[in-house]
Design a protein around this motif. Structure first.
Motif, PDB file in Angstrom:
ATOM      1  N   SER A   1      -8.968  -0.057  -0.783  1.00 48.19           N
ATOM      2  CA  SER A   1      -9.651  -0.478  -2.010  1.00 48.19           C
ATOM      3  C   SER A   1     -10.614   0.602  -2.460  1.00 48.19           C
ATOM      4  CB  SER A   1     -10.434  -1.765  -1.739  1.00 48.19           C
ATOM      5  OG  SER A   1     -11.353  -1.542  -0.691  1.00 48.19           O
TER       6      SER A   1
ATOM      7  N   ARG B   1       2.099  -1.182  -7.845  1.00 41.24           N
ATOM      8  CA  ARG B   1       1.520  -1.759  -9.071  1.00 41.24           C
ATOM      9  C   ARG B   1       2.066  -1.060 -10.289  1.00 41.24           C
ATOM     10  NH1 ARG B   1      -4.878  -2.073  -8.149  1.00 41.24           N
ATOM     11  NH2 ARG B   1      -4.611   0.043  -7.351  1.00 41.24           N
TER      12      ARG B   1
ATOM     13  N   LEU C   1      -3.217  -1.167   2.897  1.00 43.45           N
ATOM     14  CA  LEU C   1      -3.989  -1.255   1.658  1.00 43.45           C
ATOM     15  C   LEU C   1      -5.297  -0.476   1.749  1.00 43.45           C
ATOM     16  CD1 LEU C   1      -3.546  -5.053   0.998  1.00 43.45           C
ATOM     17  CD2 LEU C   1      -2.812  -3.234  -0.581  1.00 43.45           C
TER      18      LEU C   1
ATOM     19  N   MET D   1      -2.718  -2.003   9.264  1.00 43.42           N
ATOM     20  CA  MET D   1      -3.588  -0.873   9.546  1.00 43.42           C
ATOM     21  C   MET D   1      -4.988  -1.208   9.049  1.00 43.42           C
ATOM     22  SD  MET D   1      -3.449   3.047   8.154  1.00 43.42           S
ATOM     23  CE  MET D   1      -4.252   2.707   6.588  1.00 43.42           C
ATOM     24  N   THR D   2      -5.982  -1.037   9.921  1.00 46.34           N
ATOM     25  CA  THR D   2      -7.379  -1.199   9.474  1.00 46.34           C
ATOM     26  C   THR D   2      -8.111   0.121   9.718  1.00 46.34           C
ATOM     27  OG1 THR D   2      -8.056  -2.253  11.558  1.00 46.34           O
ATOM     28  CG2 THR D   2      -7.381  -3.704   9.730  1.00 46.34           C
ATOM     29  N   SER D   3      -9.041   0.176  10.634  1.00 48.90           N
ATOM     30  CA  SER D   3      -9.811   1.410  10.838  1.00 48.90           C
ATOM     31  C   SER D   3     -10.522   1.393  12.179  1.00 48.90           C
ATOM     32  CB  SER D   3     -10.855   1.544   9.721  1.00 48.90           C
ATOM     33  OG  SER D   3     -11.645   2.699   9.914  1.00 48.90           O
TER      34      SER D   3
ATOM     35  N   ILE E   1      -1.300   6.985   3.306  1.00 52.00           N
ATOM     36  CA  ILE E   1      -0.578   6.601   4.526  1.00 52.00           C
ATOM     37  C   ILE E   1       0.712   5.874   4.156  1.00 52.00           C
ATOM     38  CG2 ILE E   1      -0.665   5.239   6.642  1.00 52.00           C
ATOM     39  CD1 ILE E   1      -2.597   7.626   6.695  1.00 52.00           C
ATOM     40  N   GLY E   2       0.639   4.956   3.224  1.00 53.92           N
ATOM     41  CA  GLY E   2       1.807   4.152   2.885  1.00 53.92           C
ATOM     42  C   GLY E   2       3.016   4.983   2.497  1.00 53.92           C
TER      43      GLY E   2
ATOM     44  N   GLY F   1       0.844  -1.200   0.000  1.00 50.99           N
ATOM     45  CA  GLY F   1       0.000   0.000   0.000  1.00 50.99           C
ATOM     46  C   GLY F   1       0.873   1.242   0.000  1.00 50.99           C
ATOM     47  N   ALA F   2       2.115   1.070  -0.461  1.00 51.71           N
ATOM     48  CA  ALA F   2       3.154   2.100  -0.305  1.00 51.71           C
ATOM     49  C   ALA F   2       2.843   3.412  -1.015  1.00 51.71           C
ATOM     50  CB  ALA F   2       4.494   1.548  -0.808  1.00 51.71           C
ATOM     51  N   THR F   3       2.096   3.350  -2.092  1.00 51.48           N
ATOM     52  CA  THR F   3       1.815   4.587  -2.829  1.00 51.48           C
ATOM     53  C   THR F   3       0.585   5.324  -2.293  1.00 51.48           C
ATOM     54  OG1 THR F   3       0.643   3.226  -4.445  1.00 51.48           O
ATOM     55  CG2 THR F   3       2.893   3.903  -5.005  1.00 51.48           C
ATOM     56  N   GLY F   4      -0.064   4.765  -1.269  1.00 50.68           N
ATOM     57  CA  GLY F   4      -1.260   5.392  -0.714  1.00 50.68           C
ATOM     58  C   GLY F   4      -0.936   6.578   0.176  1.00 50.68           C
TER      59      GLY F   4
ATOM     60  N   LYS G   1       4.267   5.568 -10.982  1.00 53.00           N
ATOM     61  CA  LYS G   1       3.652   6.223  -9.826  1.00 53.00           C
ATOM     62  C   LYS G   1       4.562   6.096  -8.602  1.00 53.00           C
ATOM     63  CE  LYS G   1      -0.476   6.425  -6.929  1.00 53.00           C
ATOM     64  NZ  LYS G   1      -1.834   5.925  -6.687  1.00 53.00           N
TER      65      LYS G   1
ATOM     66  N   LEU H   1     -16.889  -2.908   3.602  1.00 54.67           N
ATOM     67  CA  LEU H   1     -15.459  -2.607   3.802  1.00 54.67           C
ATOM     68  C   LEU H   1     -14.970  -2.983   5.195  1.00 54.67           C
ATOM     69  CD1 LEU H   1     -12.794  -1.191   2.930  1.00 54.67           C
ATOM     70  CD2 LEU H   1     -13.780   0.932   3.792  1.00 54.67           C
TER      71      LEU H   1
ATOM     72  N   TRP I   1     -10.195   9.101  11.968  1.00 58.66           N
ATOM     73  CA  TRP I   1     -10.310   9.807  10.685  1.00 58.66           C
ATOM     74  C   TRP I   1      -9.037  10.595  10.381  1.00 58.66           C
ATOM     75  CZ3 TRP I   1     -14.870  10.153   7.476  1.00 58.66           C
ATOM     76  CH2 TRP I   1     -15.815   9.186   7.836  1.00 58.66           C
TER      77      TRP I   1
ATOM     78  N   PRO J   1      -6.736   3.300  12.960  1.00 59.48           N
ATOM     79  CA  PRO J   1      -6.738   4.756  13.113  1.00 59.48           C
ATOM     80  C   PRO J   1      -8.127   5.367  13.002  1.00 59.48           C
ATOM     81  CG  PRO J   1      -5.912   4.147  10.952  1.00 59.48           C
ATOM     82  CD  PRO J   1      -6.137   2.869  11.689  1.00 59.48           C
TER      83      PRO J   1
HETATM   84  N1  LIG Z   1      -9.816   8.269   5.355  1.00 66.03           N
HETATM   85  C1  LIG Z   1      -9.914   8.003   6.655  1.00 66.03           C
HETATM   86  O1  LIG Z   1     -10.201   8.877   7.483  1.00 66.03           O
HETATM   87  C2  LIG Z   1      -9.645   6.599   7.123  1.00 66.03           C
HETATM   88  C3  LIG Z   1      -9.661   6.311   8.487  1.00 66.03           C
HETATM   89  C4  LIG Z   1      -9.344   5.023   8.916  1.00 66.03           C
HETATM   90  C5  LIG Z   1      -9.012   4.040   7.996  1.00 66.03           C
HETATM   91  N2  LIG Z   1      -9.028   4.349   6.657  1.00 66.03           N
HETATM   92  C6  LIG Z   1      -8.639   3.279   5.707  1.00 66.03           C
HETATM   93  O2  LIG Z   1      -7.280   3.435   5.381  1.00 66.03           O
HETATM   94  C7  LIG Z   1      -7.005   2.714   4.183  1.00 66.03           C
HETATM   95  C8  LIG Z   1      -5.821   3.278   3.454  1.00 66.03           C
HETATM   96  O3  LIG Z   1      -5.962   4.652   3.310  1.00 66.03           O
HETATM   97  P1  LIG Z   1      -5.090   5.466   2.278  1.00 66.03           P
HETATM   98  O4  LIG Z   1      -5.621   6.862   2.299  1.00 66.03           O
HETATM   99  O5  LIG Z   1      -3.633   5.256   2.493  1.00 66.03           O
HETATM  100  O6  LIG Z   1      -5.532   4.721   0.926  1.00 66.03           O
HETATM  101  P2  LIG Z   1      -5.111   5.055  -0.563  1.00 66.03           P
HETATM  102  O7  LIG Z   1      -4.434   6.373  -0.639  1.00 66.03           O
HETATM  103  O8  LIG Z   1      -6.304   4.813  -1.406  1.00 66.03           O
HETATM  104  O9  LIG Z   1      -3.988   3.942  -0.874  1.00 66.03           O
HETATM  105  C9  LIG Z   1      -4.334   2.607  -1.091  1.00 66.03           C
HETATM  106  C10 LIG Z   1      -3.067   1.842  -1.402  1.00 66.03           C
HETATM  107  O10 LIG Z   1      -3.425   0.473  -1.658  1.00 66.03           O
HETATM  108  C11 LIG Z   1      -2.813   0.114  -2.909  1.00 66.03           C
HETATM  109  N3  LIG Z   1      -3.544  -0.952  -3.582  1.00 66.03           N
HETATM  110  C12 LIG Z   1      -4.855  -0.990  -3.921  1.00 66.03           C
HETATM  111  N4  LIG Z   1      -5.124  -2.125  -4.583  1.00 66.03           N
HETATM  112  C13 LIG Z   1      -3.965  -2.808  -4.685  1.00 66.03           C
HETATM  113  C14 LIG Z   1      -3.591  -4.038  -5.267  1.00 66.03           C
HETATM  114  N5  LIG Z   1      -4.481  -4.816  -5.915  1.00 66.03           N
HETATM  115  N6  LIG Z   1      -2.297  -4.450  -5.175  1.00 66.03           N
HETATM  116  C15 LIG Z   1      -1.387  -3.678  -4.542  1.00 66.03           C
HETATM  117  N7  LIG Z   1      -1.669  -2.485  -3.978  1.00 66.03           N
HETATM  118  C16 LIG Z   1      -2.945  -2.061  -4.039  1.00 66.03           C
HETATM  119  C17 LIG Z   1      -2.828   1.380  -3.722  1.00 66.03           C
HETATM  120  O11 LIG Z   1      -1.952   1.260  -4.827  1.00 66.03           O
HETATM  121  P3  LIG Z   1      -2.117   2.172  -6.166  1.00 66.03           P
HETATM  122  O12 LIG Z   1      -1.401   3.460  -5.864  1.00 66.03           O
HETATM  123  O13 LIG Z   1      -1.472   1.355  -7.206  1.00 66.03           O
HETATM  124  O14 LIG Z   1      -3.607   2.375  -6.379  1.00 66.03           O
HETATM  125  C18 LIG Z   1      -2.346   2.348  -2.651  1.00 66.03           C
HETATM  126  O15 LIG Z   1      -0.965   2.241  -2.461  1.00 66.03           O
HETATM  127  C19 LIG Z   1      -8.318   2.716   3.431  1.00 66.03           C
HETATM  128  O16 LIG Z   1      -8.701   1.359   3.253  1.00 66.03           O
HETATM  129  C20 LIG Z   1      -9.331   3.347   4.371  1.00 66.03           C
HETATM  130  O17 LIG Z   1     -10.511   2.592   4.426  1.00 66.03           O
HETATM  131  C21 LIG Z   1      -9.325   5.595   6.227  1.00 66.03           C
END
Ligand SMILES: NC(=O)c1ccc[n+]([C@@H]2O[C@H](COP(=O)([O-])OP(=O)(O)OC[C@H]3O[C@@H](n4cnc5c(N)ncnc54)[C@H](OP(=O)(O)O)[C@@H]3O)[C@@H](O)[C@H]2O)c1
Length: 263
Positions: free
Chosen positions: A79, A37, A77, A112-114, A17-18, A12-15, A41, A127, A152, A150
């Motif tokens: 989705s 992936r 990760l 990390m989950t939520s 948080i990652g 999830g490195a490009t996300g 990017k 989810l 929000w 974590p």
């Molecule tokens: N927003 C909030 O306030 C909050 C609070 C608590 C928990 N969360 C949870 O935190 C999670 C992560 O948040 P985030 O903001 O870091 O998410 P994000 O920016 O959407 O990043 C998701 C990461 O997962 C990777 N990924 C997705 N599908 C993949 C696959 N098939 N194979 C390999 N890598 C894959 C993405 O890669 P690509 O770059 O290639 O797409 C990206 O690196 C979310 O699930 C969310 O539900 C969110």
């Protein structure tokens, strides 16, 4: 705290948080392997010191090299979609596929989950339920684990920098009132779990309240109750997802993961 540099795989490195996890782990002297992936990017958003490893968590055959020799794995990760992009395929089966790719290796795992992950419901393709099932896989694996739930992201107030760890997951309104925390704080906590002995075997919600961040998170980790060995839910979680009612495939995955890491 263990201080030797680790080889850390970030999934999830490009996300949002990652990428902060990558930066934080590099700053602490670890060798960082980033699962991406899309290498373009990855090169655009990640520090050049990170090694990019191409893989897709929905394609198990792409994960063997990524996990090989890693001392620790951080999974952040996320989705967005259906089918191969669904919570079931990415947040759940992606974690399963990483664990099965280990083939007996025993890295430390931080997932990390939520916050609110134990709430039931169909929102966003179930989810939270799939994330909870991914937690169960990690506990069932028997690997040394930490699970961070974590609040929000970045919705904390300007003076809210004091990390607060909670257990029992009772904040489940589904909104920022459940708690909030800065993304960089989440990344710091995730990376510190890898070397803090007190973080092992623990699951907690992470929010921030008014005050400053301590230099040492060890006492906060140590104050938490341990997950009970042999149980799939976190200590103090509500027992509102009985294994007997779970889909057969999910129960089979738990059996598979237990067997893989026991061998
Ligand atoms: N927003 C909030 O306030 C909050 C609070 C608590 C928990 N969360 C949870 O935190 C999670 C992560 O948040 P985030 O903001 O870091 O998410 P994000 O920016 O959407 O990043 C998701 C990461 O997962 C990777 N990924 C997705 N599908 C993949 C696959 N098939 N194979 C390999 N890598 C894959 C993405 O890669 P690509 O770059 O290639 O797409 C990206 O690196 C979310 O699930 C969310 O539900 C969110």
């Amino acid at each position: 705290m263990t201080t030797e540099p680790l080889t850390v795989l970030v999934v999830g490195a490009t996300g949002s948080i990652g990428r902060l996890v990558v930066t934080e782990a590099l700053a602490r002297g670890h060798t960082v392997r980033a699962l991406v992936r899309d290498t373009a990017k990855g090169a655009r958003v990640l520090a050049k010191e990170a090694e990019l490893v191409v893989g897709d968590v929905t394609r198990p055959e792409t994960l063997i090299g990524a996990v090989d020799g890693a001392d620790a794995i951080v999974l952040t990760l996320g989705s967005f979609g259906t089918g191969d992009s669904s919570p079931e395929a990415v947040d759940y089966a992606g974690v399963r596929n990483i664990l099965t790719a280990l083939r007996g290796q025993r890295p430390r795992v931080t997932l990390m989950t939520s916050i609110g992950v134990t709430g039931r419901g169909s929102a966003y393709g179930h989810l939270l339920e799939w994330k909870r099932r991914s937690e169960r896989l990690v506990r069932a694996s028997g690997l040394t684990h930490t699970i961070v739930r974590p609040g929000w992201f970045d919705m904390n107030g300007p003076d809210d920098h004091r990390p607060v760890f909670l257990q029992g997951d009772r904040h489940r309104s589904g909104g920022p009132a459940d708690g909030a925390v800065a993304r960089n704080q989440i990344a710091r906590v995730l990376v510190e779990t890898l070397t803090a002995p007190e973080a092992a075997g623990r699951t907690f919600e992470l929010v921030a309240e008014r005050g400053s961040a301590p230099d040492d998170l060890g006492p906060l980790f140590a104050a938490l109750d341990l997950d009970e060995p042999g149980t799939v839910d976190a200590v103090h979680d509500e027992a509102n997802m009985p294994l007997a009612d779970e889909p057969q495939g999910v129960r089979d995955d738990l059996t598979t993961v237990r067997a893989l890491t026991a061998s």
